[in-house]
Design a protein around this motif. Structure first.
Motif, PDB file in Angstrom:
ATOM      1  N   GLN A  84     -16.906  33.356  -0.140  1.00 54.33           N
ATOM      2  CA  GLN A  84     -15.460  33.324   0.169  1.00 54.33           C
ATOM      3  C   GLN A  84     -14.875  31.932  -0.038  1.00 54.33           C
ATOM      4  O   GLN A  84     -13.782  31.772  -0.579  1.00 54.33           O
ATOM      5  N   LEU A  85     -15.614  30.872   0.392  1.00 53.24           N
ATOM      6  CA  LEU A  85     -15.125  29.510   0.235  1.00 53.24           C
ATOM      7  C   LEU A  85     -14.997  29.130  -1.232  1.00 53.24           C
ATOM      8  O   LEU A  85     -14.024  28.483  -1.649  1.00 53.24           O
ATOM      9  N   SER A  86     -15.964  29.516  -2.032  1.00 53.66           N
ATOM     10  CA  SER A  86     -15.905  29.216  -3.467  1.00 53.66           C
ATOM     11  C   SER A  86     -14.701  29.885  -4.101  1.00 53.66           C
ATOM     12  O   SER A  86     -13.975  29.290  -4.916  1.00 53.66           O
ATOM     13  N   THR A  92      -7.324  27.815  -5.136  1.00 51.85           N
ATOM     14  CA  THR A  92      -6.516  26.625  -4.832  1.00 51.85           C
ATOM     15  C   THR A  92      -6.407  25.708  -6.040  1.00 51.85           C
ATOM     16  O   THR A  92      -5.339  25.177  -6.352  1.00 51.85           O
ATOM     17  N   SER A  93      -7.552  25.515  -6.736  1.00 50.34           N
ATOM     18  CA  SER A  93      -7.523  24.643  -7.924  1.00 50.34           C
ATOM     19  C   SER A  93      -6.640  25.230  -9.012  1.00 50.34           C
ATOM     20  O   SER A  93      -5.894  24.498  -9.677  1.00 50.34           O
ATOM     21  N   GLN A  99       0.864  24.214 -10.608  1.00 50.44           N
ATOM     22  CA  GLN A  99       1.960  23.405 -10.057  1.00 50.44           C
ATOM     23  C   GLN A  99       2.075  22.057 -10.775  1.00 50.44           C
ATOM     24  O   GLN A  99       3.179  21.580 -11.035  1.00 50.44           O
ATOM     25  N   LEU A 100       0.923  21.419 -11.098  1.00 54.32           N
ATOM     26  CA  LEU A 100       0.962  20.149 -11.816  1.00 54.32           C
ATOM     27  C   LEU A 100       1.565  20.310 -13.201  1.00 54.32           C
ATOM     28  O   LEU A 100       2.331  19.455 -13.673  1.00 54.32           O
ATOM     29  N   GLU A 101       1.222  21.401 -13.871  1.00 54.48           N
ATOM     30  CA  GLU A 101       1.811  21.640 -15.197  1.00 54.48           C
ATOM     31  C   GLU A 101       3.320  21.822 -15.090  1.00 54.48           C
ATOM     32  O   GLU A 101       4.090  21.264 -15.884  1.00 54.48           O
TER      33      GLU A 101
END
Length: 445
Positions: A84-86, A92-93, A99-101
């Motif tokens: 689940q964390l992965s 998220t990444s 968002q950065l793009e």
């Protein structure tokens, strides 16, 4: 483990009981019985020990099984949480990348827009600055011409006024120099006057007299007084203080001194800043002040005709300040010669204190007179109260008599109510002239 400890405690308790019972056995039959019971008890203990060991083995196996199951569940849970964390980190990444793009695209668009606006503003500013420079050059030319014209007029006016002020100031300086020459002449005359010892004494005496005249009344001090019995020495001034008796006067001697030479030499040494000369002049100055104090003590102090101390007045504050600045001089003179050194300011404060004391004594004297007057008024007021009481009694008696006369007259009127009145002529004939004034008074009323 707790069950084992309990069982062991029970076994120990049973052994203790058996031992106690064996000790108490008195004969062989009882011992046999106890031996039999002891054997049975030991068998029971062996069986109980075997059961306890079996229980411990069972508990150990169950504990190992439970730990194994716990480890298996924890491993499965950790694997699920890691997955689940992965997944969450991957999502998220990806979101941050998107968002950065988007932000980079917007930033590029904003940069291009800002560049276009800055280029437009630069061109507009260049044009406006050019127009402003051309307009300023024209206005500066006009202002330069106007300023040159006004400066020429102002300069001529100011120069004329400056020359006039300079001439006036020079004239004033010339007059001031004449005044300074006159002042220097006056200072020289004053210095020549002060070189005379007698003149210096008169100056200090005049200043002391002026202060006494301002702060005390003429009845509170006397000039040129013989304060010491058997001596013809006259103190310059002496303040009258009340003695033990009402008619006895207690004198407070006040004398002025002015050791000018020692003080001037000390001031010159201060100006030259020579430590040896300063120390030598200070010693001479201290010696002169002490000599003045001893002179006053020996000539003017004579208790009980005078106070046991006197006042040495120094007419200048700088002279008094030098005495105070000398360590221990003021206290030594006060202790050894019973002389209090004062300057103009301190003497004024001392005389003010004496004036307050004189006023307090006057108030005390007047208060005794007022007290006696109040006692006389109180006595007279008591007599007046007695007379007033007597007058009130007399008035009360007169009022009672008048009330009684009124009651009698009303009683007579009731008795004479049925009697017929006679005419005035007949009344005069019957009573004579005594009735006439009464009738006249009635007519007037």
């Amino acid at each position: 483990m707790e069950i084992i400890y309990v069982l062991l405690a029970v076994i120990l308790l049973l052994l203790v009981v058996v031992l106690v019972m064996m000790n108490k056995a008195a004969n062989t039959s009882r011992q046999n019985t106890l031996q039999y019971k002891t054997d049975q008890l030991l068998d029971s203990l062996h069986r109980l020990e075997a059961a306890v060991k079996q229980e411990m083995v069972t508990n150990r196996a169950e504990t190992n099984e439970a730990a194994k199951n716990t480890r298996t569940e924890m491993t499965a849970s950790l694997q699920v949480f890691g997955g689940q964390l992965s997944g969450a980190m991957k999502n998220t990444s990806d979101l941050q990348k998107n968002q950065l793009e988007t932000f980079s695209t917007n930033l590029n668009m904003l940069t291009r827009s800002m560049e276009d606006k800055l280029q437009y503003l630069t061109s507009s500013l260049d044009k406006k600055i050019t127009d402003l420079q051309s307009g300023n050059e024209k206005k500066l030319d006009e202002m330069r011409a106007t300023v040159d014209e006004k400066l020429q007029k102002t300069l001529e006016t100011r120069l004329g006024e400056s020359f006039r002020l300079v001439s006036e100031r020079l004239e004033a300086v010339h007059k001031g120099l004449g005044d300074m020459q006159q002042l220097a002449t006056g200072v020289g005359d004053l210095k020549r006057v002060l070189t005379n010892v007698k003149t210096r004494g008169i100056l200090g005496e005049y200043q002391l007299e002026n202060m006494l005249d301002q702060l005390l009344t003429p009845e509170q001090y006397t000039k040129n007084v013989k304060t010491k019995a058997g001596s013809n020495a006259l103190v310059e001034f002496a303040v009258k203080l009340p003695g033990k008796d009402k008619e006895q006067v207690l004198w407070l001697p006040i004398d002025s001194k002015f050791p000018k030479e020692d003080f001037e030499l000390l001031m010159e040494a201060y100006d030259k800043a020579i430590p040896e000369a300063i120390e030598e002049c200070r010693k001479n100055f201290i010696k002169g002040i002490k000599k003045c104090a001893v002179d006053i003590f020996s000539k003017y102090i004579d208790p009980p005709n005078t106070t046991d101390f006197a006042i040495l007045f120094l007419p200048f504050e700088s002279l008094y300040a030098e005495v105070i600045r000398t360590p221990g001089l003021f206290e030594a003179i006060q202790r050894e010669s019973r002389i209090i050194i004062t300057g103009p300011t301190t003497l004024s404060a001392l005389l003010n204190s004496l004036q307050m004391g004189f006023r307090t004594l006057a108030i005390e004297k007047r208060s005794s007179e007022v007290w006696q007057l109040l006692g006389a008024v109180k006595t007279e007021f008591g007599n007046f109260g007695t007379i007033l009481d007597k007058t009130q009694k007399k008035l009360q008696e007169a009022s009672n008599v008048i009330d009684e006369a009124g009651r009698r007259s009303r009683s007579i009127e009731r008795k004479l109510r049925n009697v017929q009145e006679l005419p005035a002529e007949q009344v005069n004939l019957l009573l004579g002239d005594t009735a006439t004034p009464t009738v006249a008074n009635d007519d007037e009323k």
